[in-house]
Design a protein around this motif. Structure first.
Motif, short mmCIF file in Angstrom:
data_model
loop_
_atom_site.label_atom_id
_atom_site.label_comp_id
_atom_site.label_asym_id
_atom_site.label_seq_id
_atom_site.Cartn_x
_atom_site.Cartn_y
_atom_site.Cartn_z
N LEU A 135 0.82 -1.22 0.00
CA LEU A 135 0.00 0.00 0.00
C LEU A 135 0.85 1.26 0.00
O LEU A 135 0.55 2.22 -0.70
CB LEU A 135 -0.92 -0.01 1.23
N ARG A 136 1.92 1.28 0.80
CA ARG A 136 2.75 2.47 0.86
C ARG A 136 3.33 2.81 -0.52
O ARG A 136 3.32 3.97 -0.94
CB ARG A 136 3.89 2.29 1.87
N GLU A 137 3.80 1.79 -1.22
CA GLU A 137 4.36 2.03 -2.55
C GLU A 137 3.26 2.43 -3.54
O GLU A 137 3.48 3.29 -4.41
CB GLU A 137 5.07 0.77 -3.06
N ALA A 138 2.06 1.84 -3.39
CA ALA A 138 0.95 2.21 -4.28
C ALA A 138 0.58 3.68 -4.09
O ALA A 138 0.30 4.40 -5.06
CB ALA A 138 -0.26 1.32 -4.00
N MET A 139 0.58 4.15 -2.84
CA MET A 139 0.28 5.56 -2.58
C MET A 139 1.35 6.47 -3.15
O MET A 139 1.06 7.55 -3.69
CB MET A 139 0.14 5.77 -1.07
N THR A 140 2.59 6.04 -3.07
CA THR A 140 3.69 6.84 -3.65
C THR A 140 3.54 6.94 -5.16
O THR A 140 3.70 8.01 -5.76
CB THR A 140 5.04 6.21 -3.28
N TYR A 141 3.23 5.80 -5.80
CA TYR A 141 3.03 5.79 -7.25
C TYR A 141 1.87 6.72 -7.63
O TYR A 141 1.95 7.44 -8.62
CB TYR A 141 2.76 4.38 -7.75
N ALA A 142 0.79 6.68 -6.82
CA ALA A 142 -0.37 7.53 -7.12
C ALA A 142 0.03 9.00 -7.15
O ALA A 142 -0.35 9.76 -8.05
CB ALA A 142 -1.46 7.27 -6.09
N MET A 143 0.82 9.42 -6.15
CA MET A 143 1.25 10.81 -6.08
C MET A 143 2.16 11.17 -7.26
O MET A 143 1.99 12.20 -7.92
CB MET A 143 1.98 11.05 -4.76
N LEU A 144 3.12 10.29 -7.55
CA LEU A 144 4.07 10.57 -8.62
C LEU A 144 3.39 10.62 -9.99
O LEU A 144 3.71 11.47 -10.83
CB LEU A 144 5.17 9.50 -8.62
N ILE A 145 2.46 9.71 -10.21
CA ILE A 145 1.78 9.66 -11.51
C ILE A 145 0.92 10.91 -11.71
O ILE A 145 0.91 11.51 -12.80
CB ILE A 145 0.94 8.37 -11.61
N ILE A 179 2.33 17.73 -15.16
CA ILE A 179 3.44 18.34 -15.90
C ILE A 179 3.24 18.21 -17.41
O ILE A 179 3.57 19.09 -18.19
CB ILE A 179 4.78 17.70 -15.47
N LYS A 180 2.61 17.08 -17.81
CA LYS A 180 2.37 16.84 -19.22
C LYS A 180 1.03 17.42 -19.69
O LYS A 180 0.58 17.16 -20.80
CB LYS A 180 2.40 15.33 -19.50
N GLY A 181 0.36 18.20 -18.80
CA GLY A 181 -0.88 18.87 -19.19
C GLY A 181 -2.13 18.06 -18.96
O GLY A 181 -3.23 18.49 -19.34
N LYS A 182 -2.01 16.88 -18.35
CA LYS A 182 -3.17 16.03 -18.07
C LYS A 182 -3.60 16.28 -16.62
O LYS A 182 -3.15 15.61 -15.69
CB LYS A 182 -2.80 14.56 -18.27
N THR A 183 -4.48 17.25 -16.42
CA THR A 183 -4.82 17.67 -15.06
C THR A 183 -5.97 16.88 -14.45
O THR A 183 -6.22 16.99 -13.25
CB THR A 183 -5.18 19.17 -15.05
N ASN A 184 -6.68 16.12 -15.28
CA ASN A 184 -7.86 15.41 -14.76
C ASN A 184 -7.59 13.93 -14.50
O ASN A 184 -8.51 13.15 -14.35
CB ASN A 184 -9.03 15.54 -15.73
N LEU A 185 -6.31 13.53 -14.45
CA LEU A 185 -5.99 12.14 -14.13
C LEU A 185 -5.90 11.98 -12.62
O LEU A 185 -5.09 12.63 -11.96
CB LEU A 185 -4.68 11.73 -14.80
N LYS A 186 -6.74 11.14 -12.06
CA LYS A 186 -6.78 10.92 -10.62
C LYS A 186 -6.47 9.46 -10.31
O LYS A 186 -6.93 8.56 -10.99
CB LYS A 186 -8.16 11.28 -10.06
N CYS A 187 -5.69 9.24 -9.26
CA CYS A 187 -5.28 7.89 -8.87
C CYS A 187 -5.77 7.59 -7.46
O CYS A 187 -5.74 8.44 -6.57
CB CYS A 187 -3.76 7.77 -8.90
N ARG A 188 -6.21 6.35 -7.27
CA ARG A 188 -6.49 5.83 -5.94
C ARG A 188 -5.57 4.65 -5.70
O ARG A 188 -5.25 3.91 -6.63
CB ARG A 188 -7.95 5.38 -5.83
N ALA A 189 -5.16 4.46 -4.47
CA ALA A 189 -4.20 3.40 -4.14
C ALA A 189 -4.85 2.36 -3.23
O ALA A 189 -5.63 2.69 -2.34
CB ALA A 189 -2.97 3.99 -3.45
N THR A 190 -4.51 1.11 -3.49
CA THR A 190 -4.97 0.03 -2.64
C THR A 190 -3.96 -1.12 -2.73
O THR A 190 -2.97 -1.02 -3.45
CB THR A 190 -6.37 -0.46 -3.06
N THR A 191 -4.20 -2.17 -2.02
CA THR A 191 -3.33 -3.33 -2.12
C THR A 191 -4.14 -4.59 -1.81
O THR A 191 -5.24 -4.52 -1.26
CB THR A 191 -2.14 -3.21 -1.15
#
Length: 230
Positions: A37-47, A53-65
């Motif tokens: 879960l901790r790594e999934a949350m980190t990936y969510a933030m980074l993505i 940065i690439k102009g895709k402002t409406n991409l939202k991530c949820r993290a789970t495991t």
């Protein structure tokens, strides 16, 4: 033990940019380094940051495991209640976990966040084991509808099908052997590339089916291997 290595963030974004709502699924099983879960949350933030940065402002991530992504039942019971409104799944497990999610949730695109580079031994009692991943170190599941051509195609073809597919079935007999190596059953399997075509057509991504893939870097997976984990 299964060793994984993260895919470059831009490669992952290449999978996910067409979507808006992503569920990032870690695995508490046997992957090293851990991808829970901790790594999934980190990936969510980074993505999300990289997407902005690439102009895709409406991409939202949820993290789970999940406790084991290679277990169909665990994946189904754990993730089904979390899939409402989800456009795609990013798996942080090994190639087996990615393909398990594809089988459990065939209507949802599933992409790999890791390259599986090594699979050690694990003893299990009883039942039938299905080989899902050869730990080739260059995971193609994001381009092949979550069906591995290296493992599921007897010829390991990267740009298929080979021409031996008849009515969706592979021309190479699939032999099941007992512990002594004796063939106990021979069956006709579905052609892996036929399955990929059907899957990618359902996902409206036949462009990936036609994509040319150059020869793999076999030095990554040449045997026997010794791996130093950093």
């Amino acid at each position: 033990m299964i060793i994984v290595k993260e895919k470059p963030l831009d490669e992952i974004l290449g999978f996910l940019l067409p979507y808006e709502s992503i569920l990032i699924v870690g695995c508490d099983g046997c992957t090293q380094p851990p991808r829970g879960l901790r790594e999934a949350m980190t990936y969510a933030m980074l993505i999300e940051m990289r997407a902005k940065i690439k102009g895709k402002t409406n991409l939202k991530c949820r993290a789970t495991t999940v406790s084991m992504q290679c277990d169909n039942h665990i994946c189904s019971t754990t993730l089904t209640p979390q899939l409402e409104g989800i456009d795609a799944i990013l798996s942080l497990a090994c190639g087996v976990g990615v393909q398990t999610l594809v089988e459990v949730f065939p209507e949802i695109p599933v992409y790999p966040g890791q390259n599986t580079v090594f699979v050690g031994s694990q003893e299990r009692e009883g039942g039938t084991m299905h080989e899902k991943c050869k730990a080739c170190g260059e995971c193609l599941l994001g381009e092949t509808g979550g069906i591995c051509p290296i493992t599921n195609c007897p010829k390991g073809i990267l740009n298929g099908p080979c021409g031996g597919c008849v009515d969706g079935k592979c021309e190479v007999p699939f032999e099941i052997r007992d512990e002594s190596g004796k063939v106990v059953k021979t069956i006709v399997k579905d052609c892996a590339w036929y399955l990929m075509y059907q899957r990618l057509k359902k996902l409206n991504r036949l462009d990936l089916f036609r994509k040319y893939r150059p020869p793999r870097n076999r030095a990554i997976s040449s045997s026997p291997r010794l791996l130093e984990v950093v």
